[in-house]
Write an enzyme that holds these catalytic residues in place. Structure first.
Site, PDB file in Angstrom:
ATOM      1  N   LYS A  63     -21.292  -6.802   2.831  1.00 56.96           N
ATOM      2  CA  LYS A  63     -20.381  -6.241   1.815  1.00 56.96           C
ATOM      3  C   LYS A  63     -19.979  -7.322   0.816  1.00 56.96           C
ATOM      4  O   LYS A  63     -19.881  -7.073  -0.375  1.00 56.96           O
ATOM      5  CB  LYS A  63     -19.126  -5.635   2.478  1.00 56.96           C
ATOM      6  CG  LYS A  63     -19.426  -4.417   3.336  1.00 56.96           C
ATOM      7  CD  LYS A  63     -18.231  -3.499   3.513  1.00 56.96           C
ATOM      8  CE  LYS A  63     -17.292  -3.861   4.601  1.00 56.96           C
ATOM      9  NZ  LYS A  63     -16.322  -2.798   4.925  1.00 56.96           N
ATOM     10  N   ALA A 116     -20.268   1.311   3.201  1.00 62.89           N
ATOM     11  CA  ALA A 116     -19.480   0.802   2.073  1.00 62.89           C
ATOM     12  C   ALA A 116     -20.279  -0.178   1.214  1.00 62.89           C
ATOM     13  O   ALA A 116     -20.117  -0.216  -0.009  1.00 62.89           O
ATOM     14  CB  ALA A 116     -18.209   0.134   2.599  1.00 62.89           C
ATOM     15  N   TYR A 131     -12.032  -5.550   9.878  1.00 61.60           N
ATOM     16  CA  TYR A 131     -11.421  -5.129  11.134  1.00 61.60           C
ATOM     17  C   TYR A 131     -11.365  -6.298  12.113  1.00 61.60           C
ATOM     18  O   TYR A 131     -12.347  -6.566  12.815  1.00 61.60           O
ATOM     19  CB  TYR A 131     -12.230  -3.951  11.730  1.00 61.60           C
ATOM     20  CG  TYR A 131     -12.350  -2.812  10.738  1.00 61.60           C
ATOM     21  CD1 TYR A 131     -11.434  -1.771  10.729  1.00 61.60           C
ATOM     22  CD2 TYR A 131     -13.350  -2.819   9.749  1.00 61.60           C
ATOM     23  CE1 TYR A 131     -11.510  -0.758   9.783  1.00 61.60           C
ATOM     24  CE2 TYR A 131     -13.433  -1.814   8.794  1.00 61.60           C
ATOM     25  CZ  TYR A 131     -12.506  -0.788   8.820  1.00 61.60           C
ATOM     26  OH  TYR A 131     -12.573   0.211   7.873  1.00 61.60           O
ATOM     27  N   HIS A 135      -8.210   3.147  -3.820  1.00 61.85           N
ATOM     28  CA  HIS A 135      -9.104   3.264  -2.659  1.00 61.85           C
ATOM     29  C   HIS A 135     -10.119   4.373  -2.968  1.00 61.85           C
ATOM     30  O   HIS A 135      -9.724   5.452  -3.424  1.00 61.85           O
ATOM     31  CB  HIS A 135      -8.330   3.673  -1.401  1.00 61.85           C
ATOM     32  CG  HIS A 135      -7.355   2.636  -0.914  1.00 61.85           C
ATOM     33  ND1 HIS A 135      -7.093   2.452   0.427  1.00 61.85           N
ATOM     34  CD2 HIS A 135      -6.580   1.733  -1.565  1.00 61.85           C
ATOM     35  CE1 HIS A 135      -6.184   1.480   0.568  1.00 61.85           C
ATOM     36  NE2 HIS A 135      -5.855   1.036  -0.633  1.00 61.85           N
ATOM     37  N   GLU A 179       0.856  -1.196   0.000  1.00 61.00           N
ATOM     38  CA  GLU A 179       0.000   0.000   0.000  1.00 61.00           C
ATOM     39  C   GLU A 179       0.885   1.236   0.000  1.00 61.00           C
ATOM     40  O   GLU A 179       1.887   1.285   0.713  1.00 61.00           O
ATOM     41  CB  GLU A 179      -0.888   0.023   1.247  1.00 61.00           C
ATOM     42  CG  GLU A 179      -1.782   1.268   1.286  1.00 61.00           C
ATOM     43  CD  GLU A 179      -2.618   1.356   2.538  1.00 61.00           C
ATOM     44  OE1 GLU A 179      -3.569   0.557   2.680  1.00 61.00           O
ATOM     45  OE2 GLU A 179      -2.330   2.213   3.386  1.00 61.00           O
ATOM     46  N   GLY A 236     -15.352   5.286   4.442  1.00 60.00           N
ATOM     47  CA  GLY A 236     -14.463   6.350   4.915  1.00 60.00           C
ATOM     48  C   GLY A 236     -14.880   6.829   6.291  1.00 60.00           C
ATOM     49  O   GLY A 236     -15.974   6.512   6.781  1.00 60.00           O
TER      50      GLY A 236
HETATM   51  P1  FAD Z   1     -18.274   0.328   6.466  1.00 59.96           P
HETATM   52  O1  FAD Z   1     -18.008  -1.036   5.944  1.00 59.96           O
HETATM   53  O2  FAD Z   1     -19.441   1.067   5.902  1.00 59.96           O
HETATM   54  O3  FAD Z   1     -18.445   0.185   8.060  1.00 59.96           O
HETATM   55  C1  FAD Z   1     -18.449   1.323   8.915  1.00 59.96           C
HETATM   56  C2  FAD Z   1     -19.212   0.966  10.187  1.00 59.96           C
HETATM   57  O4  FAD Z   1     -20.601   0.835   9.892  1.00 59.96           O
HETATM   58  C3  FAD Z   1     -18.808  -0.369  10.814  1.00 59.96           C
HETATM   59  O5  FAD Z   1     -18.931  -0.236  12.195  1.00 59.96           O
HETATM   60  C4  FAD Z   1     -19.825  -1.352  10.263  1.00 59.96           C
HETATM   61  O6  FAD Z   1     -20.018  -2.474  11.115  1.00 59.96           O
HETATM   62  C5  FAD Z   1     -21.069  -0.485  10.182  1.00 59.96           C
HETATM   63  N1  FAD Z   1     -21.995  -0.846   9.101  1.00 59.96           N
HETATM   64  C6  FAD Z   1     -21.668  -1.247   7.846  1.00 59.96           C
HETATM   65  N2  FAD Z   1     -22.787  -1.442   7.110  1.00 59.96           N
HETATM   66  C7  FAD Z   1     -23.834  -1.135   7.915  1.00 59.96           C
HETATM   67  C8  FAD Z   1     -25.246  -1.131   7.737  1.00 59.96           C
HETATM   68  N3  FAD Z   1     -25.802  -1.499   6.575  1.00 59.96           N
HETATM   69  N4  FAD Z   1     -26.051  -0.758   8.793  1.00 59.96           N
HETATM   70  C9  FAD Z   1     -25.481  -0.398   9.981  1.00 59.96           C
HETATM   71  N5  FAD Z   1     -24.144  -0.390  10.212  1.00 59.96           N
HETATM   72  C10 FAD Z   1     -23.335  -0.752   9.189  1.00 59.96           C
HETATM   73  N6  FAD Z   1      -9.776   5.564   4.961  1.00 59.96           N
HETATM   74  C11 FAD Z   1      -9.513   6.572   4.105  1.00 59.96           C
HETATM   75  O7  FAD Z   1      -9.962   7.708   4.322  1.00 59.96           O
HETATM   76  N7  FAD Z   1      -8.767   6.376   2.965  1.00 59.96           N
HETATM   77  C12 FAD Z   1      -8.273   5.150   2.641  1.00 59.96           C
HETATM   78  O8  FAD Z   1      -7.618   5.012   1.616  1.00 59.96           O
HETATM   79  C13 FAD Z   1      -8.521   4.052   3.527  1.00 59.96           C
HETATM   80  N8  FAD Z   1      -8.061   2.817   3.254  1.00 59.96           N
HETATM   81  C14 FAD Z   1      -8.351   1.783   4.109  1.00 59.96           C
HETATM   82  C15 FAD Z   1      -7.873   0.503   3.804  1.00 59.96           C
HETATM   83  C16 FAD Z   1      -8.113  -0.563   4.664  1.00 59.96           C
HETATM   84  C17 FAD Z   1      -7.591  -1.947   4.301  1.00 59.96           C
HETATM   85  C18 FAD Z   1      -8.848  -0.355   5.864  1.00 59.96           C
HETATM   86  C19 FAD Z   1      -9.094  -1.504   6.818  1.00 59.96           C
HETATM   87  C20 FAD Z   1      -9.341   0.911   6.181  1.00 59.96           C
HETATM   88  C21 FAD Z   1      -9.095   1.992   5.306  1.00 59.96           C
HETATM   89  N9  FAD Z   1      -9.570   3.283   5.580  1.00 59.96           N
HETATM   90  C22 FAD Z   1      -9.296   4.305   4.712  1.00 59.96           C
HETATM   91  C23 FAD Z   1     -10.295   3.561   6.839  1.00 59.96           C
HETATM   92  C24 FAD Z   1     -11.824   3.486   6.657  1.00 59.96           C
HETATM   93  O9  FAD Z   1     -12.225   4.476   5.750  1.00 59.96           O
HETATM   94  C25 FAD Z   1     -12.501   3.706   8.019  1.00 59.96           C
HETATM   95  O10 FAD Z   1     -12.198   2.644   8.885  1.00 59.96           O
HETATM   96  C26 FAD Z   1     -13.988   3.985   7.974  1.00 59.96           C
HETATM   97  O11 FAD Z   1     -14.401   4.441   9.269  1.00 59.96           O
HETATM   98  C27 FAD Z   1     -14.866   2.786   7.639  1.00 59.96           C
HETATM   99  O12 FAD Z   1     -14.887   2.498   6.292  1.00 59.96           O
HETATM  100  P2  FAD Z   1     -15.518   1.098   5.800  1.00 59.96           P
HETATM  101  O13 FAD Z   1     -15.509   1.073   4.354  1.00 59.96           O
HETATM  102  O14 FAD Z   1     -14.880  -0.033   6.525  1.00 59.96           O
HETATM  103  O15 FAD Z   1     -17.033   1.296   6.350  1.00 59.96           O
END
Ligand code: FAD
Length: 295
Positions: free
Chosen positions: A162, A121, A142, A75, A14, A106
């Site tokens: 997802k 997401a 996570y 990303h 990365e 995000g």
């Molecule tokens: P989601 O999958 O949407 O989850 C967020 C929260 O909502 C979780 O607690 C989940 O359990 C909950 N949730 C999901 N779906 C639902 C639903 N339908 N109803 C209710 N609750 C729900 N951040 C950046 O800004 N830029 C990057 O390039 C970046 N790269 C990353 C790469 C990796 C490998 C990882 C692990 C994280 C990265 N992040 C990045 C951080 C990430 O953006 C944050 O952790 C963010 O808070 C969550 O994004 P997510 O896509 O995991 O969210």
């Protein structure tokens, strides 16, 4: 049973878009130096605060593919994007022949007005798959739970959504305790999540980075890891050596136990990627099944 145990583990890197012209040149030099390590892919992070994803993340990902012939993953965080804005990014990816997206919600910044098009997401993943089914989607996971989740089961429930929406593989947040990863992986398998789960590993190589991790990373820091940070806090060379050795130890264990892949958070430093590669690359050439059978 690990559904992927007959596949070779992947090794990927990365990188992140730097903020200044000087550091962008530095990143391109690093990418050049990483080329002969032949990673399976290089992912490029993005920031919600970036003005234009096309001018930063997409540009670097295009450079990786065109100049180094290494597949890249872009990303894409959608919490503050409308569908129209996502369309613009997808069109750019199409134009540049980038087929891989790490689809993210995000982080949420309190007080900053959000778009309501992508609350999570999973909605972004469904949207991209409907836009063009040929995009390959990676999603974040996570092992120790997302900070907003009530518990890991709730997190895994949404993680499965997802995957059902179209995620082809998962990359974990960094972790320093492999046992927590194995427990998480097993819960995912029990929940029927059968896509590759790639372990995100961050070598901790300097004091500033160590302090940031202690303050912000929502992960457990094993005693062995904390002892390194404490003992070598004021000895940069020893801290770097011990931090790299810790990451190598994690990787050896993960690959031996059949992990689907290792995603290395390189912090744009080619020498970190090379050091880890030199110490572990023979393990990646074995099939996971072979690695297990030598025990
Ligand atoms: P989601 O999958 O949407 O989850 C967020 C929260 O909502 C979780 O607690 C989940 O359990 C909950 N949730 C999901 N779906 C639902 C639903 N339908 N109803 C209710 N609750 C729900 N951040 C950046 O800004 N830029 C990057 O390039 C970046 N790269 C990353 C790469 C990796 C490998 C990882 C692990 C994280 C990265 N992040 C990045 C951080 C990430 O953006 C944050 O952790 C963010 O808070 C969550 O994004 P997510 O896509 O995991 O969210």
């Amino acid at each position: 049973m690990n559904p992927l145990e007959n596949n070779k583990p992947s090794l990927s890197f990365e990188v992140f878009p730097p903020s200044s012209k000087a550091t962008i040149d530095g990143l391109y030099t690093s990418l050049h130096q990483m080329e002969d390590l032949r990673p399976d892919f290089i992912s490029v992070t993005c920031s919600n605060r970036q003005l234009s994803l096309e001018e930063s993340t997409v540009k670097i990902a295009t450079h990786i593919q065109n100049t180094h012939q290494v597949p890249s993953i872009v990303h894409l965080t959608a919490a503050y994007l409308s569908k129209k804005e996502v369309d613009v990014v997808l069109e750019a990816l199409h134009r540049e022949k980038i087929r891989n997206i790490l689809a993210l919600r995000g982080d949420i910044y309190p007080g900053r007005p959000r778009s309501t098009d992508f609350l999570y997401a999973g909605e972004l993943i469904s949207y991209i798959k409907a836009w063009d089914t040929s995009f390959s989607i990676t999603a974040a996971c996570y092992p120790e739970g997302h900070p907003e989740s009530a518990d890991t089961l709730d997190d895994i429930y949404h993680l499965k959504e997802k995957v059902q929406a179209g995620a082809d593989q998962l990359i974990t947040q960094l972790f320093f305790d492999n046992e927590l990863f194995y427990q998480f992986q097993e819960k995912c398998w029990l929940a029927g999540i059968d896509v590759p789960i790639i372990a995100g590993i961050m070598p901790v190589v300097n004091k500033k980075q160590a302090e940031r991790i202690i303050q912000t990373a929502n992960v457990q820091l094993p005693r062995k890891f904390l002892a390194i940070l404490e003992k070598y806090a004021d000895n940069p060379v020893a801290l770097r050596d011990a931090g790299l050795a810790y990451a190598i130890d994690q990787i050896v264990d993960l690959v031996t136990q059949g992990v689907s892949g290792i995603h290395l958070y390189t912090m744009n430093q080619a020498e970190i990627a090379r050091c880890i590669y030199n110490a572990t690359h023979s393990l990646f050439d074995l099939k996971s099944q072979d690695a297990l059978s030598i025990l």
